[in-house]
Write a protein that holds these residues in place. Structure first.
Motif, PDB file in Angstrom:
ATOM      1  N   UNK A  81     -10.688   1.404   5.153  1.00 35.98           N
ATOM      2  CA  UNK A  81     -10.897   2.259   5.174  1.00 35.98           C
ATOM      3  C   UNK A  81     -11.379   3.585   5.415  1.00 35.98           C
ATOM      4  N   UNK A  82     -11.892   3.943   3.952  1.00 39.03           N
ATOM      5  CA  UNK A  82     -11.999   5.376   4.596  1.00 39.03           C
ATOM      6  C   UNK A  82     -13.088   6.301   3.712  1.00 39.03           C
ATOM      7  N   UNK A  83     -13.669   7.069   4.604  1.00 36.39           N
ATOM      8  CA  UNK A  83     -14.798   7.862   4.433  1.00 36.39           C
ATOM      9  C   UNK A  83     -14.583   8.438   2.769  1.00 36.39           C
ATOM     10  N   UNK A  84     -13.867   8.667   2.937  1.00 31.89           N
ATOM     11  CA  UNK A  84     -13.232   9.837   1.473  1.00 31.89           C
ATOM     12  C   UNK A  84     -13.386   8.454  -0.022  1.00 31.89           C
ATOM     13  N   UNK A  85     -13.810   8.833  -0.380  1.00 34.85           N
ATOM     14  CA  UNK A  85     -12.986   7.774  -2.123  1.00 34.85           C
ATOM     15  C   UNK A  85     -12.106   8.718  -2.540  1.00 34.85           C
ATOM     16  N   UNK A  86     -11.447   7.386  -3.164  1.00 34.50           N
ATOM     17  CA  UNK A  86     -10.311   8.063  -4.003  1.00 34.50           C
ATOM     18  C   UNK A  86      -8.913   8.179  -3.168  1.00 34.50           C
ATOM     19  N   UNK A  87      -9.425   7.969  -1.359  1.00 34.26           N
ATOM     20  CA  UNK A  87      -8.134   8.824  -0.753  1.00 34.26           C
ATOM     21  C   UNK A  87      -6.698   7.499  -1.439  1.00 34.26           C
ATOM     22  N   UNK A  88      -7.163   6.578  -1.587  1.00 38.91           N
ATOM     23  CA  UNK A  88      -6.356   5.370  -2.394  1.00 38.91           C
ATOM     24  C   UNK A  88      -5.636   6.064  -3.203  1.00 38.91           C
ATOM     25  N   UNK A  89      -3.844   6.166  -3.373  1.00 40.46           N
ATOM     26  CA  UNK A  89      -3.267   7.015  -4.781  1.00 40.46           C
ATOM     27  C   UNK A  89      -2.412   6.493  -4.734  1.00 40.46           C
ATOM     28  N   UNK A  90      -2.042   4.872  -4.266  1.00 36.51           N
ATOM     29  CA  UNK A  90      -0.835   4.181  -4.416  1.00 36.51           C
ATOM     30  C   UNK A  90      -1.269   1.918  -4.986  1.00 36.51           C
ATOM     31  N   UNK A  91      -0.490   1.811  -4.964  1.00 36.88           N
ATOM     32  CA  UNK A  91      -0.862   0.609  -5.566  1.00 36.88           C
ATOM     33  C   UNK A  91       0.292   0.038  -3.572  1.00 36.88           C
ATOM     34  N   UNK A  92      -0.836  -1.174  -2.800  1.00 34.26           N
ATOM     35  CA  UNK A  92      -0.265  -0.881  -1.545  1.00 34.26           C
ATOM     36  C   UNK A  92      -0.165  -2.581  -2.102  1.00 34.26           C
ATOM     37  N   UNK A  93       1.001  -3.094  -1.212  1.00 37.60           N
ATOM     38  CA  UNK A  93       1.467  -4.523  -1.096  1.00 37.60           C
ATOM     39  C   UNK A  93       0.725  -4.911  -0.282  1.00 37.60           C
ATOM     40  N   UNK A  94       0.133  -6.653  -0.057  1.00 35.09           N
ATOM     41  CA  UNK A  94       0.000  -6.921   1.605  1.00 35.09           C
ATOM     42  C   UNK A  94       0.538  -8.280   1.531  1.00 35.09           C
ATOM     43  N   UNK A  95       0.979  -8.979   2.391  1.00 29.62           N
ATOM     44  CA  UNK A  95       1.710 -10.338   2.308  1.00 29.62           C
ATOM     45  C   UNK A  95       1.176 -11.165   3.184  1.00 29.62           C
ATOM     46  N   UNK A  96       0.987 -12.290   2.327  1.00 28.66           N
ATOM     47  CA  UNK A  96      -0.369 -13.573   3.201  1.00 28.66           C
ATOM     48  C   UNK A  96       0.244 -14.227   3.272  1.00 28.66           C
ATOM     49  N   UNK A  97       0.323 -15.269   5.101  1.00 25.68           N
ATOM     50  CA  UNK A  97       0.919 -16.595   4.792  1.00 25.68           C
ATOM     51  C   UNK A  97       2.340 -16.515   4.121  1.00 25.68           C
ATOM     52  N   UNK A  98       3.574 -15.036   4.277  1.00 28.80           N
ATOM     53  CA  UNK A  98       4.750 -15.046   4.235  1.00 28.80           C
ATOM     54  C   UNK A  98       4.547 -16.474   2.809  1.00 28.80           C
ATOM     55  N   UNK A  99       3.208 -16.142   1.327  1.00 31.75           N
ATOM     56  CA  UNK A  99       3.629 -16.839   0.740  1.00 31.75           C
ATOM     57  C   UNK A  99       2.632 -16.320  -0.303  1.00 31.75           C
ATOM     58  N   UNK A 100       2.201 -15.391  -1.122  1.00 32.37           N
ATOM     59  CA  UNK A 100       1.684 -14.200  -1.755  1.00 32.37           C
ATOM     60  C   UNK A 100       1.046 -12.908  -1.386  1.00 32.37           C
ATOM     61  N   UNK A 101       0.731 -11.960  -2.277  1.00 30.61           N
ATOM     62  CA  UNK A 101       0.392 -11.007  -2.173  1.00 30.61           C
ATOM     63  C   UNK A 101      -0.907 -10.447  -2.537  1.00 30.61           C
ATOM     64  N   UNK A 102      -1.917  -9.722  -1.839  1.00 24.48           N
ATOM     65  CA  UNK A 102      -2.664  -8.895  -2.385  1.00 24.48           C
ATOM     66  C   UNK A 102      -2.738  -7.461  -2.590  1.00 24.48           C
ATOM     67  N   UNK A 103      -3.141  -7.027  -3.842  1.00 27.71           N
ATOM     68  CA  UNK A 103      -2.452  -5.859  -4.083  1.00 27.71           C
ATOM     69  C   UNK A 103      -3.201  -4.868  -4.230  1.00 27.71           C
TER      70      UNK A 103
END
Length: 204
Positions: A60-82
């Motif tokens: 989390x950031x106090x500077x909005x707009x910092x995320x500039x890529x698609x970030x992939x998180x693997x959950x339970x080794x069975x699905x992704x949050x993007x």
């Protein structure tokens, strides 16, 4: 993750996998994916961390707009949050904002394993023009989406119904279709998971 009565999904693992700006950078495999979209300062990272019972998995950031890529998180080794880049923050350079649109659209329209989009908006305020543009575009494209109205802890109980009704009217939905959520109090945590479970191949 805490166990809640009548709720079967447990989060055993959650890890950042990769960032990408184009299809060649997306992770391989056939795991279902849930994308999270919203304005730069709407609390998207806090919502994802709350859902997963993690404090700092998504920065989390106090500077909005910092995320500039698609970030992939693997959950339970069975699905992704993007985690998709936030939109609508004027201080982000125009050149970067122009790159975000095609990058996000390409992902949303071509990713075969995308199950749906969690569209995050702020309960305190009516949906913005950018919110409505994305929501209506998702509907036109036939992409499943669930509207989540967050920061509910900042709206008094007496004003909840009015804010929810106003947002629903602008989005063209019934109030019951939206999830009212707070990453602070965890309100809406189970309701949102119950909407997501069919997307990720779990049954409640």
């Amino acid at each position: 993750m805490e166990h809640q009565a009548g709720f079967s999904l447990q989060i055993h693992s959650a890890e950042f996998v990769t960032s990408a700006v184009a299809p060649e950078g997306y992770p391989p495999g056939d795991h279902p994916e849930v994308a999270f979209a919203g304005r730069s300062n709407v609390g998207k990272s806090s919502l994802i961390n709350c859902l997963l019972g993690r404090k700092k998995l998504v920065r989390t950031s106090r500077t909005p707009g910092r995320t500039q890529t698609l970030n992939f998180f693997l959950i339970n080794e069975s699905f992704y949050f993007v985690d998709l880049p936030g939109y609508g923050y004027a201080k982000v350079p125009q050149k970067i904002r122009e790159q975000w649109g095609p990058m996000i659209e390409r992902y949303l329209t071509t990713r075969r394993r995308l199950s749906g989009v969690v569209h995050i908006m702020d309960l305190r305020h009516p949906p913005t023009t950018d919110d409505l543009l994305l929501w209506n575009w998702l509907r036109e494209m036939g992409i499943p989406a669930v509207p989540v109205l967050t920061k509910a802890d900042k709206v008094s109980r007496g004003n909840r119904a009015r804010h929810l009704r106003d947002a629903s009217q602008r989005l063209g939905i019934e109030p019951r279709e939206a999830v009212v959520f707070s990453a602070v109090t965890r309100e809406g945590w189970q309701a949102l998971w119950e909407r997501l479970m069919p997307w990720i191949g779990y049954s409640s």
